[in-house]
Write an enzyme that holds these catalytic residues in place. Structure first.
Site, PDB file in Angstrom:
ATOM      1  N   CYS A   1      -4.826  15.590  73.041  1.00 19.76           N
ATOM      2  CA  CYS A   1      -6.267  15.754  72.788  1.00 19.76           C
ATOM      3  C   CYS A   1      -6.836  16.790  73.751  1.00 19.76           C
ATOM      4  O   CYS A   1      -7.811  16.553  74.472  1.00 19.76           O
ATOM      5  CB  CYS A   1      -7.007  14.432  72.921  1.00 19.76           C
TER       6      CYS A   1
ATOM      7  N   ALA B   1      -8.170  20.087  73.545  1.00 21.47           N
ATOM      8  CA  ALA B   1      -9.322  20.996  73.400  1.00 21.47           C
ATOM      9  C   ALA B   1     -10.583  20.342  73.953  1.00 21.47           C
ATOM     10  O   ALA B   1     -10.719  19.109  73.907  1.00 21.47           O
ATOM     11  CB  ALA B   1      -9.499  21.363  71.927  1.00 21.47           C
TER      12      ALA B   1
ATOM     13  N   GLY C   1     -10.083  22.456  76.543  1.00 20.84           N
ATOM     14  CA  GLY C   1      -9.110  23.050  77.435  1.00 20.84           C
ATOM     15  C   GLY C   1      -9.347  22.970  78.920  1.00 20.84           C
ATOM     16  O   GLY C   1      -8.558  23.528  79.685  1.00 20.84           O
TER      17      GLY C   1
ATOM     18  N   ASP D   1      -3.746  19.277  70.062  1.00 22.94           N
ATOM     19  CA  ASP D   1      -5.027  18.788  69.562  1.00 22.94           C
ATOM     20  C   ASP D   1      -4.993  18.805  68.039  1.00 22.94           C
ATOM     21  O   ASP D   1      -4.312  19.645  67.428  1.00 22.94           O
ATOM     22  CB  ASP D   1      -6.184  19.650  70.076  1.00 22.94           C
TER      23      ASP D   1
ATOM     24  N   ASP E   1      -1.412  15.874  64.964  1.00 24.82           N
ATOM     25  CA  ASP E   1      -1.858  14.513  65.259  1.00 24.82           C
ATOM     26  C   ASP E   1      -1.061  13.987  66.449  1.00 24.82           C
ATOM     27  O   ASP E   1       0.179  13.994  66.432  1.00 24.82           O
ATOM     28  CB  ASP E   1      -1.621  13.640  64.027  1.00 24.82           C
TER      29      ASP E   1
ATOM     30  N   CYS F   1     -14.150   9.182  78.425  1.00 25.03           N
ATOM     31  CA  CYS F   1     -15.497   9.471  78.933  1.00 25.03           C
ATOM     32  C   CYS F   1     -16.455   8.407  78.392  1.00 25.03           C
ATOM     33  O   CYS F   1     -17.441   8.699  77.731  1.00 25.03           O
ATOM     34  CB  CYS F   1     -15.951  10.877  78.554  1.00 25.03           C
TER      35      CYS F   1
END
Length: 432
Positions: free
Chosen positions: A247, A249, A251, A268, A294, A362
């Site tokens: 995952c 991006a 970057g 990604d 994926d 996050c």
């Protein structure tokens, strides 16, 4: 004295129209700003207007509850959403110091050009003019905007009312700009006039146009919240290590890993987001192998280290993305939590013996952080939770809990806060 913006040929109309479109998409169609922008909402604007439109929309959404309170005494009933949003944006601009004359003129023109809204020109003109006559100090006295109940309830249950109120106070302010340096942080901080944060990130209070800052073209740094930058520091990639950034991006973490000298594979699902990653790598002169696909189908193993910044509710990023509480309602959280568990299990299978996985989200919700690690350890009894890896420079000891590192928006509140993150380092055992 005549306001310069009022005499300008455009007077910010293009940026304001675009901002209102973004606000309308978030409040009326439950679309995130990033989704609207990716769909081309700002593509016809000049770079300065594009930046201004985003800034206006973001700040209006951040202050929507305050704007509604300020407008309430002047409205006998609520107008249609498009008109209401124009009043909200106008209120935020005026109450935060913009010249009322220019704001009123612009909003009246915009409302007057819409077939469904032109009959509200008089209302917009009258309300915003009356608002412009108010004491500017009244704005600061309005209550701090609260999170919506669907999110505030779980957060209060997790962290308590006082902590959530402290987070809301930070989220009510426009955040500073954080940068991750490619080279010497102290030298770049001096060059930019930035604050060097304890974790090694740089912070600018008044950044202006990002691409105009010294060192942008030469790739000396990239934009990345200080909290987000901690995950790659916990991974502590070493020169020559094979590292997978799942995952990846846009970057920021990939560039941190590449700058450390690791052999990085950046994966990604989104080809469009990988385009941004390629641009960032080109600008900074860093390199990584890029794979579109994926994460759950990627089956190449033997990595020394993996960074999994898993898809999540993004509730920790509201200070930078205040559209989220307006565009989401928490309905997708269950599916995201299941996906995170799947991705942890799959990533562990891609590690070499003795390899390490840094899992982060996050999110401010324990179900997407602490609980995920607790359950992963139960599923994999031989897995080691390496809490010692979390003790990085600038990380307070009481931020580290039994399951991992918890970062919250109210940490460093006097510095402008940080995004909410959960970070854990899990290690596979060495084989005999």
């Amino acid at each position: 004295m005549t306001d310069a913006r009022a005499t300008a040929p455009d007077d910010g109309l293009a940026a304001r129209r675009a901002a209102l479109h973004l606000i309308g998409q978030a409040t009326g169609s439950q679309r995130l700003l990033s989704e609207s922008i990716a769909a081309g909402a700002l593509e016809r604007l000049s770079p300065p207007d594009r930046a201004r439109a985003q800034r206006l929309a973001t700040q209006a959404l951040r202050q929507l509850p305050r704007a509604d309170r300020a407008l309430k005494p002047f409205l006998a009933k609520q107008p249609p959403l498009a008109v209401r949003n124009a009043l909200r944006l106008g209120a935020v601009e005026i109450m935060e110091g913009a010249a009322p004359h220019g704001v009123v003129n612009a909003m009246v023109q915009i409302i007057g050009h819409g077939k469904r809204t032109q009959s509200y020109k008089g209302l917009v003109n009258a309300v915003l003019r009356r608002l412009g006559d108010q004491d500017p100090q009244a704005w600061a006295k309005l209550p701090v905007p609260k999170l919506p109940n669907w999110l505030r309830g779980p957060m209060v249950a997790a962290w308590g009312r006082d902590a959530v109120a402290a987070m809301e106070a930070v989220q009510a302010e426009a955040p500073p700009l954080d940068l991750t340096p490619k080279g010497d942080p102290a030298a770049l901080a001096e060059r930019l006039g930035a604050e060097l944060l304890p974790t090694g990130s740089l912070r600018l209070r008044e950044a202006g146009q990002v691409s105009a800052l010294p060192g942008f073209e030469s790739g000396d740094w990239w934009v990345q919240d200080a909290a987000a930058a901690v995950a790659a520091r916990v991974l502590d990639a070493r020169p020559g290590e094979r590292v997978l950034d799942l995952c990846a991006a846009p970057g920021g973490k990939t560039m941190q890993l590449a700058a450390a000298g690791a052999e990085v594979t950046a994966l990604d699902l989104s080809e469009a987001r990988l385009g941004r990653l390629r641009e960032n790598l080109d600008r900074t002169g860093l390199s990584a192998r890029i794979v579109q696909g994926d994460a759950l189908e990627f089956d190449e193993g033997g990595f020394d280290a993996i960074l999994l910044d898993a898809p999540c509710s993004a509730t920790g990023t509201i200070r930078r993305h205040p559209d989220l509480p307006h565009a989401k309602d928490g309905a997708e959280f269950g599916a995201l939590i299941e996906l995170q568990a799947e991705m942890i299990d799959h990533a562990l299978g891609l590690l070499a013996p003795g390899g390490r996985l840094v899992f982060c989200t996050c999110s401010l919700l324990p179900d997407e952080g602490e609980v995920q690690v607790e359950e992963a350890l139960a599923r994999h009894p031989d897995l080691v939770n390496d809490r010692a890896a979390l003790a990085r420079p600038g990380i307070a000891a009481d931020w580290i809990g039994p399951e991992g590192l918890r970062l919250r928006p109210d940490f460093w509140a006097d510095r402008g806060g940080m995004d909410g993150f959960f970070i854990a380092c899990l290690r596979r055992p060495q084989t005999a």
